[in-house]
Design a protein around this motif. Sequence first.
Motif, PDB file in Angstrom:
ATOM      1  N   ILE A 219       0.738  -1.111  -0.008  1.00 49.91           N
ATOM      2  CA  ILE A 219      -0.087  -0.045   0.104  1.00 49.91           C
ATOM      3  C   ILE A 219       1.007   1.226   0.075  1.00 49.91           C
ATOM      4  CG2 ILE A 219      -1.436   1.566   1.433  1.00 49.91           C
ATOM      5  CD1 ILE A 219      -3.002  -1.122   2.161  1.00 49.91           C
ATOM      6  N   THR A 220       0.701   2.208  -0.906  1.00 53.03           N
ATOM      7  CA  THR A 220       1.205   3.344  -1.070  1.00 53.03           C
ATOM      8  C   THR A 220       0.498   4.494  -0.190  1.00 53.03           C
ATOM      9  OG1 THR A 220       2.635   2.726  -2.927  1.00 53.03           O
ATOM     10  CG2 THR A 220       2.670   5.039  -2.622  1.00 53.03           C
ATOM     11  N   ILE A 221       0.952   5.259   0.576  1.00 50.10           N
ATOM     12  CA  ILE A 221       0.358   6.675   1.111  1.00 50.10           C
ATOM     13  C   ILE A 221       1.019   7.663   0.463  1.00 50.10           C
ATOM     14  CG2 ILE A 221      -0.023   7.698   3.308  1.00 50.10           C
ATOM     15  CD1 ILE A 221      -1.558   5.248   2.915  1.00 50.10           C
ATOM     16  N   GLY A 222       0.473   8.811  -0.091  1.00 49.59           N
ATOM     17  CA  GLY A 222       0.895   9.917  -0.638  1.00 49.59           C
ATOM     18  C   GLY A 222       0.319  10.949  -0.088  1.00 49.59           C
ATOM     19  N   TYR A 223       1.005  12.234  -0.067  1.00 48.61           N
ATOM     20  CA  TYR A 223       0.390  13.438   0.435  1.00 48.61           C
ATOM     21  C   TYR A 223       1.265  14.618  -0.223  1.00 48.61           C
ATOM     22  CZ  TYR A 223       3.995  14.991   3.776  1.00 48.61           C
ATOM     23  OH  TYR A 223       5.079  15.122   4.271  1.00 48.61           O
ATOM     24  N   ARG A 224       0.497  15.636  -0.420  1.00 50.97           N
ATOM     25  CA  ARG A 224       1.024  16.864  -0.923  1.00 50.97           C
ATOM     26  C   ARG A 224       0.840  18.039   0.219  1.00 50.97           C
ATOM     27  NH1 ARG A 224      -0.643  16.574  -5.408  1.00 50.97           N
ATOM     28  NH2 ARG A 224       1.153  16.385  -6.446  1.00 50.97           N
ATOM     29  N   GLY A 225       1.947  18.303   0.732  1.00 51.94           N
ATOM     30  CA  GLY A 225       1.913  19.555   1.578  1.00 51.94           C
ATOM     31  C   GLY A 225       2.802  20.543   1.506  1.00 51.94           C
TER      32      GLY A 225
END
Length: 335
Positions: A219-225
Amino acid sequence: MALADSARGLPNGGGVSPAAGSGSAGSGAAAAAGGWSSFPEIVELNVGGQVYVTRRCTVVSVRDSLLWRMFSQQQPSELPRDSKGRFFLDRDGFLFRYILDYLRDLQLVLPEHFPERSRLQREAEYFQLPDLARRLAQARAAVASRPAALHRDGSVCADEPPPPALLGYLEAESLEGGGGGGAGASAPSPTASRSPSGGPLLTPSQSLDGAGGRRSGYITIGYRGSYTIGREAQADAKFRRVARITVCGKTALAKEVFGETLNESRDPDRPPERYTARYYLKFNFLEQAFDRLSEAGFRMAACSSTGTCAFAPEQGGPADDKIWTSYTEYVFCRD
């Protein structure tokens, strides 16, 4: 026995009253003609928050249906509307797409792997489309009479027919198990332990990882901050702002780990064995996502990040501040 309009879910009680129905046919026809001419040719519908735009002749294509009575037997002022003036229906907005498709050409066409047949049948009954409800009931009965499909991850999908090669294998195993007995019946077939793709062919009670019965995978978790650094560098740094946490991976794994906190609205019809990159979480705390993955037996395998910098004046901020925008992905695996 026919139900009254109010009992059948028609907003505002709908239709012609019993007194009017017992009157002259001409007055009923005049009321219908008046309602017909009062609606615009292009109708905007808000169904459970999803907006649909269609022709009025489409929504009234099935006589005696709920939508037919709403848009031919009532006046526009009698129907509920949202804040933007669209006609409002408090039903499942994603499943309504299939209701609307059926109204366009009276054909039932569903995706190849469609797990929502029972819910769609309920919607068809609510909108009083007996032919569509009957077709869905027949399709569910046909699926229930076939062996369940076995996915490579050991999961079973009851709404999905097994592939031909696997169906042939199951039939052959049934014949071998039911005939003869003795040593021939207990001896494994040369191909009995292999799937058409070459991997191990498992029964629905087995799993690819024997311990605990949990599926392995990634599972890949991504976020843009973003964060801002002022003239005093670290002293003036403003902490990151996470707008949305995305989830990529196999649908079944994502639902197992995140459950009700997973937002599936961008990819609602994805079958369990397929992969998706369109899910995101209903919360904005990375640590909460990490806790859930850890509790489910996942460990972090890798991570990567990229960033860009822009001066704050371009974004309407102080002249000396710099705004950094980053995108980060964390890869988790479970063996």
